[in-house]
Design an enzyme around this catalytic site. Structure first.
Site, PDB file in Angstrom:
ATOM      1  N   GLY A  73       0.776  -1.163   0.207  1.00  0.00           N
ATOM      2  CA  GLY A  73       0.037   0.045  -0.090  1.00  0.00           C
ATOM      3  C   GLY A  73       1.074   1.298   0.049  1.00  0.00           C
ATOM      4  N   ASN A  74       0.327   2.591   0.305  1.00  0.00           N
ATOM      5  CA  ASN A  74       1.067   3.720   0.511  1.00  0.00           C
ATOM      6  C   ASN A  74       0.419   4.446   1.417  1.00  0.00           C
ATOM      7  OD1 ASN A  74      -0.976   5.486  -0.867  1.00  0.00           O
ATOM      8  ND2 ASN A  74      -0.528   3.951  -2.531  1.00  0.00           N
ATOM      9  N   PHE A  75       1.107   5.478   1.625  1.00  0.00           N
ATOM     10  CA  PHE A  75       0.732   6.563   2.828  1.00  0.00           C
ATOM     11  C   PHE A  75      -0.403   7.331   2.628  1.00  0.00           C
ATOM     12  CE2 PHE A  75       5.183   5.480   3.903  1.00  0.00           C
ATOM     13  CZ  PHE A  75       5.137   4.811   4.906  1.00  0.00           C
TER      14      PHE A  75
END
Ligand code: CTP
Length: 402
Positions: free
Chosen positions: A208-210
């Site tokens: 995923g990412n932030f």
């Protein structure tokens, strides 16, 4: 806002018909004049006597009253009405409305109505999720009807899912909002993507990412306050406030996000792609939890995800405005301009991680809007809701110059 308004309340044969008595009462209380039209099967769920007592008008079900021969003109009713609201709307009536099957007074009046039509579906979750229901609702939207999305919760079948008719108080609110002051994006449909996407490695792990979704949720809210009918397709985020007027579709992966966007894209006038879509997914996703091995590490194979913005850009029509975001760390304007043309966007909102006050998870942003003719507008650092308002004002200008 509803004082003196002529409202046709269409009631169809579903268990949520009991809520239409409360809806009629609230409309009358708000000062509206209400004419109820019931389908024959609606009478099995709630009596015409209840509805006529609440509205002070005889309920219409048939084309004429059998014992007097009095004819009920669907054409006159259609002209009389300032709005028509069909609540509850069953899958059957939605299908008939979508295909012009005018075999009862309600659908005939709907076809004659010149006024805006509001449809509040209510049905069991599987019927709601059936592709034919989605296709029919899409058709109704494309004819300019307003769909008041059902909510999720426990249904009459005791199953839990989407299909509960929206509460009468909320339906009255939607109608009064409609009649309140004219808003610049009233009648426009908008699509916003927000948040990250999660790409599963196995049932317990993901890539995923932030992205927090803050920017996209603010854009969805700002579009809704400007009067647009907004669908937000959101990846997994938490704690974001969303206006009640926005229809939220929750997704997890890039492919799910793409499919949700494709479902609504043909009805959309404005699309803002603010999601941080994962560029890759796991090609060898495991259905079981991958166990830790002592002497080796698992081999994760990646596959390219589809580009959602570019896919929509590929079928963009003249009336559609497609806006992307670009988060860059270097060579910002050039990179953003390349993305703008590669994805066939009308404009791109650039934010640079080199600018203080920009980036994931924080409450502010500093944007520069670049359009396809090369115009560049730079804005100062502002809170994300203020940035969203700037972007929506830019969209309003674009729409009025289109
Ligand atoms: N975008 C998208 N689908 C993808 C990747 C990006 O819809 N698979 C959209 C984003 O929502 C954003 C725009 O495209 O509006 C640019 O996203 P960004 O991640 O900056 O660009 P990429 O095309 O992924 O390029 P790169 O990662 O190389 O910078």
């Amino acid at each position: 806002m509803l004082k003196g308004k002529h409202i046709i309340l269409g009631v169809t044969g579903g268990i949520a018909a009991y809520k239409s008595a409360q809806l009629a009462r609230l409309l009358i209380k708000a000062g509206a004049e209400v004419q109820v039209i019931m389908t024959p099967s609606a009478r099995e769920f709630i009596t015409p006597l209840t509805m006529s007592t609440l509205t002070g008008k005889p309920v219409i079900t048939e084309f004429f009253t059998a014992n007097t021969g009095e004819w009920h003109s669907h054409v006159d009713l259609g002209i009389w009405a300032d709005a028509m609201v069909i609540a509850p709307a069953t899958a059957c009536t939605i299908g008939k409305m979508a295909h012009g099957v005018a075999d009862n007074m309600l659908v005939t009046t709907y076809l004659s109505a010149k006024a805006p039509v509001f449809v509040a579906p209510a049905m069991d979750l599987d019927m709601m999720a059936h592709p034919s229901t989605s296709a029919n609702l899409s058709l109704l939207r494309s004819y300019g009807n307003h769909i008041i999305e059902p909510t999720s919760g426990e249904l009459a079948s005791h199953l839990i899912g989407k299909g509960r008719m929206e509460e009468p108080e909320r339906i009255v609110q939607v109608l009064s909002d409609y009649f309140s002051e004219s808003k610049p994006l009233k009648g426009k449909r908008a699509l916003v993507t927000a948040g990250p996407t999660y790409e599963r490695i196995d049932p317990v792990r993901y890539i995923g990412n932030f992205s927090s979704g803050k920017m996209g949720y603010s854009v969805a809210n700002a579009l809704a306050s400007a009067g647009a009918d907004v669908t937000l397709v959101s990846g997994p985020v938490s704690g974001q406030n969303l206006s009640k007027n926005v229809c939220l579709i929750k997704v997890e992966s890039a492919i799910e996000m793409l499919n949700a966007c494709k479902d609504v894209w043909h009805d959309v006038d404005i699309a803002v792609m603010s999601a941080a879509v994962a560029d890759y997914r796991v090609a060898n996703q495991s259905q079981c939890k991958i166990k830790r091995e002592r002497d080796s590490v698992p081999n994760i194979v990646l596959a390219k995800n589809p580009d959602i913005a570019a896919t929509l850009g590929g079928t963009k029509k003249d009336h559609q405005l497609l806006i992307g975001f670009a988060l860059e760390t270097d060579n910002e304007v050039q990179n953003a301009t390349d993305k703008l043309s590669r994805k066939n966007l009308d404009a791109i909102v650039l934010n640079s991680l080199r600018d203080a006050g920009s980036g994931f998870g924080i409450d502010t942003n500093k944007i520069t809007i670049i359009d396809k003719t090369g115009n560049i507008i730079a804005y100062p650092v502002k809170s994300k809701p203020e940035v969203a308002t700037d972007l929506v004002n830019y969209i309003i200008d674009c729409i009025s110059n289109k």
